[in-house]
Design an enzyme around this catalytic site. Sequence first.
Site, PDB file in Angstrom:
ATOM      1  N   GLU A   1     -21.736 -42.550 -25.737  1.00  0.00           N
ATOM      2  CA  GLU A   1     -22.514 -43.409 -26.920  1.00  0.00           C
ATOM      3  C   GLU A   1     -22.912 -44.432 -26.295  1.00  0.00           C
ATOM      4  O   GLU A   1     -22.929 -45.626 -26.973  1.00  0.00           O
ATOM      5  CB  GLU A   1     -21.594 -43.328 -27.907  1.00  0.00           C
ATOM      6  CG  GLU A   1     -20.883 -42.321 -28.513  1.00  0.00           C
ATOM      7  CD  GLU A   1     -19.917 -42.453 -29.833  1.00  0.00           C
ATOM      8  OE1 GLU A   1     -20.142 -43.499 -30.364  1.00  0.00           O
ATOM      9  OE2 GLU A   1     -19.093 -41.748 -30.043  1.00  0.00           O
TER      10      GLU A   1
ATOM     11  N   GLU B   1     -11.413 -41.858 -31.292  1.00  0.00           N
ATOM     12  CA  GLU B   1     -10.762 -43.305 -31.660  1.00  0.00           C
ATOM     13  C   GLU B   1      -9.284 -43.167 -32.014  1.00  0.00           C
ATOM     14  O   GLU B   1      -9.047 -43.872 -33.116  1.00  0.00           O
ATOM     15  CB  GLU B   1     -11.774 -44.141 -32.586  1.00  0.00           C
ATOM     16  CG  GLU B   1     -13.178 -44.145 -32.100  1.00  0.00           C
ATOM     17  CD  GLU B   1     -14.189 -44.516 -32.921  1.00  0.00           C
ATOM     18  OE1 GLU B   1     -13.690 -45.226 -34.147  1.00  0.00           O
ATOM     19  OE2 GLU B   1     -15.153 -44.883 -32.811  1.00  0.00           O
TER      20      GLU B   1
HETATM   21  C1  XIL Z   1     -22.005 -43.374 -36.362  1.00  0.00           C
HETATM   22  C2  XIL Z   1     -23.321 -43.319 -36.724  1.00  0.00           C
HETATM   23  O1  XIL Z   1     -24.244 -43.676 -35.947  1.00  0.00           O
HETATM   24  C3  XIL Z   1     -23.571 -43.958 -37.973  1.00  0.00           C
HETATM   25  O2  XIL Z   1     -24.901 -43.677 -38.268  1.00  0.00           O
HETATM   26  C4  XIL Z   1     -22.865 -43.474 -39.154  1.00  0.00           C
HETATM   27  O3  XIL Z   1     -23.074 -44.464 -40.305  1.00  0.00           O
HETATM   28  C5  XIL Z   1     -21.168 -43.860 -38.936  1.00  0.00           C
HETATM   29  O4  XIL Z   1     -20.954 -43.202 -37.453  1.00  0.00           O
HETATM   30  N1  XIL Z   1     -18.430 -44.237 -32.746  1.00  0.00           N
HETATM   31  C6  XIL Z   1     -18.669 -42.898 -32.991  1.00  0.00           C
HETATM   32  C7  XIL Z   1     -19.815 -42.269 -33.689  1.00  0.00           C
HETATM   33  O5  XIL Z   1     -17.832 -41.887 -32.322  1.00  0.00           O
HETATM   34  O6  XIL Z   1     -19.495 -41.326 -34.329  1.00  0.00           O
HETATM   35  C8  XIL Z   1     -20.262 -43.231 -34.654  1.00  0.00           C
HETATM   36  O7  XIL Z   1     -21.609 -42.973 -35.310  1.00  0.00           O
HETATM   37  C9  XIL Z   1     -20.610 -44.713 -33.951  1.00  0.00           C
HETATM   38  C10 XIL Z   1     -19.102 -45.152 -33.582  1.00  0.00           C
END
Ligand code: XIL
Length: 368
Positions: free
Chosen positions: A265, A150
Site C-alpha cells: 500500500e 492490521e
Molecule cells: C482504505 C481505502 O483506501 C479507503 O477508500 C476506505 O475508505 C478505507 O480503506 N489500510 C488498508 C486499506 O489495508 O484497505 C485501507 O483502504 C487503507 C489503510
Amino acid sequence: MERAFVRRDVVRGLATVAVAAATACRAGAARRTVPSFGAAVRQTAFDDGPLSSLIATTCATVTPELELKWAAVERQHGTFTFSGADRIAAFAKSHAMAMRGHTLVWHGSIPDWAEPLLVPGADWSLVGRYMEAAIRRFDGHVRRWDVVNEPIAPEDGFDGRRVSPFYAAWGSNYVFRALEHARAATLRGRLFIGEYGLEYANPLQAARRDALLALVREARRAKVPLDGIGLQTHLDLRTGPFDPQVYRDFLQALADEGLALCITELDVKERDYPQPIERRDQLVADHAARVLDVALAQPALEEVTCWGLSDRQSWLRVEPRDYASFPNYWQDGSSPGLNRGLPFSADLQPKPLWHVLESRISQHGKDI
Ligand code: XIL
C-alpha cells in the site's frame, strides 16, 4: 529499465485509448519482473478510459481498494455480492494481470449487521462464510491473500495485538484461526498478514515491529499456515525518523522466518504543502527512494503495490491537522489542493515518484 516498464514517452502519450491499447501488449510482455509493480484500483477507474489505460500499461498486479472487503461483499447477512470485485478481476484477467485478495479479516470493514454479533463466543461462521465465499470465487486467479489486516496495536495493552471486534469475539487466536480457515479454502493461495506503521525508528513503531515479529514467531511455532507479510508502507513526511539499518534488520528478521514480503500500500503523506509543486513532488520521491532502496535490496520482496496509481483516485487527504500546521496559509479559505503522494498526477502525468519506482524496480528487479 526499458524492459521492466513502459517507456516514459509512451506513458505521456496516453491521450488516446488507441495509443494505450497499442502499447499494452508491449508493456505487458515487458513488465514481468520480481518484484512486480501494482496499484490499488477502484472499479470506477474502468469508467475512465485514460486512467484504465494507464493501469493496463503500468501494472502487473491490481488490488481492489474496497470491493473485496467484508462490508462491501456482505452488506446483508448471508447475501454475497461480488460485482465490484468481479469487474476488477475481469479487467485484470483480460490484461494478464494478477489480482491481490485484499482483505478478509479487517476491523475497518465489518458490515453494520455483524458488529453487534461479534461478542465473546460468537460463531466463527459469521466471518468464516464470507472468507470462504471470497476465496473460492477468486481461487486460481488470486494467488496472494491478505487474510488478516492490521492485527497489531501495542497501545491496546494486550500482548501487542489490536483489541478489535474479532479479538473481543475469539481472543488473539482469531488471527491463526483465520489463516487456518483460509488454508482450508485454498491450497494454492499464499496467505499474508498485512500491517502498517513498521518503517520508522520511533518508539511506537519499534513496539509495532516487535509485536509483529512476536506474532509471526508464534505462528511458526504453532505451524499455522502463514506465507508472507504485506508491508503496507504508508509513508509520512510528518513522522520519522527513517533509519535504513533498523528497517533492513526488520525485513531480514521476517525473511529469516521464511516469509515472502510484499509492499502492498505504498504512498507518501505530505507535510510541506506551501512549497512549490515541483519541490513537494521531489520530497515525496526522495523519501520513497530511501525506503525502497532498503526494501528492494531484500531478496524476499516480491511485489511493490501503490495504494492508488494517480491522484485522480486517491484516499490521501489534506487533513485539518495539515491546515493547522500552517497557520499563515489559506486564511482566505482556499485549499492547499490535493495530497500528491501517488506516482501519477490527477492529469495522469508521471511524477518523480514514478521515476523512482521504475528506476529502482528495474535496477533491483529480475526479469522472469
Ligand atoms: C482504505 C481505502 O483506501 C479507503 O477508500 C476506505 O475508505 C478505507 O480503506 N489500510 C488498508 C486499506 O489495508 O484497505 C485501507 O483502504 C487503507 C489503510
